[in-house]
Design a protein around this motif. Structure first.
Motif, short mmCIF file in Angstrom:
data_model
loop_
_atom_site.label_atom_id
_atom_site.label_comp_id
_atom_site.label_asym_id
_atom_site.label_seq_id
_atom_site.Cartn_x
_atom_site.Cartn_y
_atom_site.Cartn_z
N MET A 50 -6.65 14.19 -84.48
CA MET A 50 -6.09 14.39 -83.14
C MET A 50 -6.12 13.10 -82.32
SD MET A 50 -4.90 17.30 -83.41
CE MET A 50 -4.33 17.50 -81.74
N LEU A 53 -3.21 11.12 -83.15
CA LEU A 53 -1.98 11.71 -82.61
C LEU A 53 -1.94 11.69 -81.09
CD1 LEU A 53 -1.66 14.76 -85.02
CD2 LEU A 53 -0.34 12.62 -85.05
N GLN A 58 4.77 16.54 -79.52
CA GLN A 58 5.32 17.60 -80.36
C GLN A 58 4.18 18.37 -81.04
OE1 GLN A 58 6.48 14.41 -80.30
NE2 GLN A 58 8.25 15.01 -79.08
N ASN A 59 4.41 19.65 -81.28
CA ASN A 59 3.40 20.50 -81.90
C ASN A 59 3.48 20.51 -83.42
OD1 ASN A 59 2.40 21.22 -79.39
ND2 ASN A 59 3.75 22.98 -79.23
N ILE A 61 3.95 18.08 -86.71
CA ILE A 61 3.87 16.69 -87.14
C ILE A 61 4.11 16.65 -88.65
CG2 ILE A 61 2.45 14.59 -87.20
CD1 ILE A 61 2.74 15.81 -84.33
N GLU A 73 -3.93 22.87 -89.46
CA GLU A 73 -3.56 23.60 -88.26
C GLU A 73 -4.69 23.49 -87.24
OE1 GLU A 73 -0.67 27.12 -89.44
OE2 GLU A 73 -2.60 27.28 -90.48
N ASN A 76 -3.28 23.56 -81.22
CA ASN A 76 -1.94 23.34 -80.66
C ASN A 76 -1.01 22.51 -81.53
OD1 ASN A 76 -3.24 20.92 -80.33
ND2 ASN A 76 -2.68 20.67 -78.18
N LYS A 77 -1.43 22.14 -82.73
CA LYS A 77 -0.57 21.34 -83.59
C LYS A 77 -0.66 21.82 -85.04
CE LYS A 77 -0.48 17.04 -80.95
NZ LYS A 77 0.69 17.35 -80.18
N THR A 78 0.46 21.69 -85.74
CA THR A 78 0.50 21.90 -87.18
C THR A 78 0.90 20.57 -87.80
OG1 THR A 78 1.12 24.22 -86.91
CG2 THR A 78 1.54 23.23 -89.06
N ILE A 79 0.00 20.00 -88.59
CA ILE A 79 0.22 18.69 -89.20
C ILE A 79 0.46 18.93 -90.69
CG2 ILE A 79 -0.72 16.40 -89.59
CD1 ILE A 79 -2.56 18.00 -87.01
#
Length: 155
Positions: A50, A53, A58-59, A61, A73, A76-79
């Motif tokens: 994080m 990033l 954007q949520n 990546i 996951e 607030n983000k899915t990488i």
């Protein structure tokens, strides 16, 4: 081909929904999800990812470089690392000697379906004519690549 590659952007944003880069938002040669140490490759702690990033709004990546399919996951983000369509293993000396392996010659890619509040991520592994790629590697004097392509392992 080199001109085409050189003309590609460092990163991109797709429809203000997906951020795409090769390695990290600041480097093509650093891994976003993997931590490399002598003799060890492991997934980085979420807070380290994080931090890398920071400033990316954007949520979703998409990041590659390691050639290894992964999904991380957070709240607030899915990488996502979609994997590699072509080279399923390799070794590298940076930042120290390490091996990246998928243990299979299958091509890997990811299909995203971002609909409203629900994101569907499908990571796919498929057969392809890797023998042709092995032949080309041997023809080009890349015995190392031929082995990596044939079984997804670094011997």
């Amino acid at each position: 081909m080199w001109k085409w590659l050189e003309a590609l952007p460092f990163d991109m944003v797709y429809k203000d929904l997906i951020y795409v880069c090769h390695g990290t938002p600041t480097s093509d040669t650093e891994y976003l999800l993997e931590e490399i140490s002598p003799g060890d490759v492991k997934v980085k702690d979420e807070d380290v990812v994080m931090e890398a990033l920071n400033g990316i709004n954007q949520n979703i990546i998409l990041s590659g470089h390691s050639h290894v399919s992964r999904i991380l996951e957070t709240d607030n983000k899915t990488i996502i690392n979609p994997g590699s369509v072509g080279l399923q293993a390799y070794d590298d000396n940076s930042p120290c000697y390490h091996k990246m392996e998928n243990f299979s010659p299958k091509a890997r890619y990811t299909v995203l379906d971002p609909r409203q509040d629900k994101l569907t991520v499908e990571q796919i592994s498929i057969d392809y004519d890797f023998e042709r790629a092995v032949e080309r590697a041997l023809k080009n004097g890349r015995d190392d690549w031929a082995g990596w392509l044939s079984d997804g392992r670094v011997d």
